[in-house]
Design a protein around this motif. Sequence first.
Motif, PDB file in Angstrom:
ATOM      1  N   UNK A   1       0.455  30.197 -31.332  1.00 27.13           N
ATOM      2  CA  UNK A   1      -0.295  30.772 -30.246  1.00 27.13           C
ATOM      3  C   UNK A   1      -1.831  30.748 -30.569  1.00 27.13           C
ATOM      4  N   UNK A   2      -2.646  30.892 -30.516  1.00 26.45           N
ATOM      5  CA  UNK A   2      -3.661  30.290 -31.160  1.00 26.45           C
ATOM      6  C   UNK A   2      -4.968  30.844 -30.278  1.00 26.45           C
ATOM      7  N   UNK A   3      -5.899  31.884 -30.587  1.00 26.58           N
ATOM      8  CA  UNK A   3      -7.040  32.299 -29.994  1.00 26.58           C
ATOM      9  C   UNK A   3      -8.531  31.557 -30.408  1.00 26.58           C
ATOM     10  N   UNK A   4      -9.022  31.144 -29.720  1.00 23.16           N
ATOM     11  CA  UNK A   4     -10.144  30.205 -30.718  1.00 23.16           C
ATOM     12  C   UNK A   4     -11.268  30.535 -29.770  1.00 23.16           C
ATOM     13  N   UNK A   5     -12.502  30.599 -30.570  1.00 22.11           N
ATOM     14  CA  UNK A   5     -13.707  31.651 -29.597  1.00 22.11           C
ATOM     15  C   UNK A   5     -15.011  29.900 -30.360  1.00 22.11           C
ATOM     16  N   UNK A   6     -16.230  30.539 -29.958  1.00 21.89           N
ATOM     17  CA  UNK A   6     -16.927  28.767 -30.091  1.00 21.89           C
ATOM     18  C   UNK A   6     -16.300  27.398 -30.712  1.00 21.89           C
ATOM     19  N   UNK A   7     -15.721  27.342 -30.256  1.00 23.51           N
ATOM     20  CA  UNK A   7     -15.001  26.001 -30.206  1.00 23.51           C
ATOM     21  C   UNK A   7     -15.423  24.822 -29.831  1.00 23.51           C
ATOM     22  N   UNK A   8     -16.355  23.244 -30.799  1.00 27.90           N
ATOM     23  CA  UNK A   8     -16.415  22.118 -30.205  1.00 27.90           C
ATOM     24  C   UNK A   8     -15.743  21.033 -31.077  1.00 27.90           C
TER      25      UNK A   8
ATOM     26  N   UNK B   1       0.298  29.142 -25.999  1.00 31.69           N
ATOM     27  CA  UNK B   1      -0.502  30.126 -25.423  1.00 31.69           C
ATOM     28  C   UNK B   1      -2.037  29.686 -26.437  1.00 31.69           C
ATOM     29  N   UNK B   2      -2.885  29.443 -25.471  1.00 32.40           N
ATOM     30  CA  UNK B   2      -4.426  28.495 -26.308  1.00 32.40           C
ATOM     31  C   UNK B   2      -5.408  29.461 -25.469  1.00 32.40           C
ATOM     32  N   UNK B   3      -5.456  30.702 -26.315  1.00 28.70           N
ATOM     33  CA  UNK B   3      -6.738  30.899 -25.539  1.00 28.70           C
ATOM     34  C   UNK B   3      -8.123  31.224 -25.628  1.00 28.70           C
ATOM     35  N   UNK B   4      -8.948  30.450 -24.882  1.00 24.88           N
ATOM     36  CA  UNK B   4     -10.703  30.438 -25.087  1.00 24.88           C
ATOM     37  C   UNK B   4     -10.571  28.814 -24.970  1.00 24.88           C
ATOM     38  N   UNK B   5     -12.044  28.036 -25.133  1.00 22.63           N
ATOM     39  CA  UNK B   5     -12.118  26.851 -24.365  1.00 22.63           C
ATOM     40  C   UNK B   5     -13.101  26.264 -26.101  1.00 22.63           C
ATOM     41  N   UNK B   6     -12.888  25.200 -25.803  1.00 22.62           N
ATOM     42  CA  UNK B   6     -13.527  23.765 -26.556  1.00 22.62           C
ATOM     43  C   UNK B   6     -14.799  23.446 -25.350  1.00 22.62           C
TER      44      UNK B   6
ATOM     45  N   UNK C   1      -2.381  32.776 -34.342  1.00 21.18           N
ATOM     46  CA  UNK C   1      -3.509  32.475 -35.316  1.00 21.18           C
ATOM     47  C   UNK C   1      -4.762  32.305 -34.417  1.00 21.18           C
ATOM     48  N   UNK C   2      -6.170  32.657 -35.685  1.00 19.49           N
ATOM     49  CA  UNK C   2      -7.743  33.211 -34.567  1.00 19.49           C
ATOM     50  C   UNK C   2      -8.676  32.180 -35.378  1.00 19.49           C
ATOM     51  N   UNK C   3      -9.529  31.687 -34.576  1.00 17.22           N
ATOM     52  CA  UNK C   3      -9.926  30.815 -35.280  1.00 17.22           C
ATOM     53  C   UNK C   3     -11.328  31.117 -34.600  1.00 17.22           C
TER      54      UNK C   3
END
Length: 397
Positions: free
Chosen positions: A333-340, A353-358, A304-306
């Motif tokens: 597997x998850x790719x995140x951008x602009x996660x809060x 897999x988790x790609x991106x930063x919260x 997934x992509x969020x």
Amino acid sequence: MKNLKTLLILVLTASIISCSSDDDNRTITPPGEGGEIIENEIKGEISADSKLLSSIEYTLTGSLTVKSGATLTIEPGTLIKAKSGRTDVFLAVERGAKLIAKGTASQPIKFTSDASSPKAGDWGGLVLAGRAPSNKGTDVQSEVAGLLYGGTEADDNSGELSYVIAEYTGAKINGEQEFNGISFFGVGNKTVVNNIVVNNGNDDGIEFFGGTVNVTNVYCSNIADDMFDWTGGYTGTITNAFGVRNDGFDAATDDPRGIEGDSNSSDATATPISTPTLKNVTILNLNPDVQLKAGAEIRRGTVATINNILFAAYGTASFGNRIDTKDDKGDGELTITNAYAQGTVGDDKIGGTLTGVVSEITDGITVPANNTVQTKAGVGADLSAFAWANPSFVVTK
């Protein structure tokens, strides 16, 4: 002569069965005269193009199934009350059929319970089936309503749902079969779905079983299980999704979540893999007595992509995990951008897999006064998109 003509044509076409009188009178005008369903109690099968009218308050007293080849149109502003306390009360749309439920912001279409004191699980919900791909097969039977779904037509068209509210859904048949607010089984991307609200559901808010349908502006409040759910190879896009559990809504399964994403629990490599995209999402818990197990659980082969998501818990409300990609039937597997993240929303549980930063923030959700919520512009879902539905919040400071 019109009544005689109408009755004769209905006997021949059997367009719909209504139980509104002792002699089981079938009263729907012929398709050439508009196909209006004028009896206020509805159930049975619709096999010719038909219409529900905003001038009539309908009671759904059993299963109502739109058969392949037929279209059911619901006028803006129509109110349908479902007979409460039954598991056989729902609206189903077969493969090859269409539902045109096109409300407006000022005249939404509402499905609700007929109970004087309604509650989650009073009736089933809306069930749509289509010919879009599923990794369960091409002729799969739906979990509820007994519909066949699946196929090879990504651009299949099941109609339109716009400005639709579904309340008090989620009747449980047994431990394995239960209705969601709105279920999409193999529904294709030519289907138009936008401005959808599910309130007070006893299972999931909306769930996608395979399919390619895209959804814009979906609001789920007070959902006993998962607010947003997919499985079976779902590959659509969900844009502007707001999910909230209010203080005082204590109906809950063992593992309520904001998002639950599966691909296939029997074979995580089965194709098509669930590869949804989510944009602008808020998962909010206002209830200190019911912890969300996870903000987003992405598992069983899902990729997934969020982009732009807010996980928020207000006051003493909390999540168990923020993001969880670990599962014994297959990681995700998850790719995140602009996660809060705001409040006590747990840690990330990484198995896949988790790609991106919260990023931790404190102002994504603010509560200027009891029972009001404001959202920060550009963070998560745009709450103002749901002003037409008058969303309500219960917040204890």
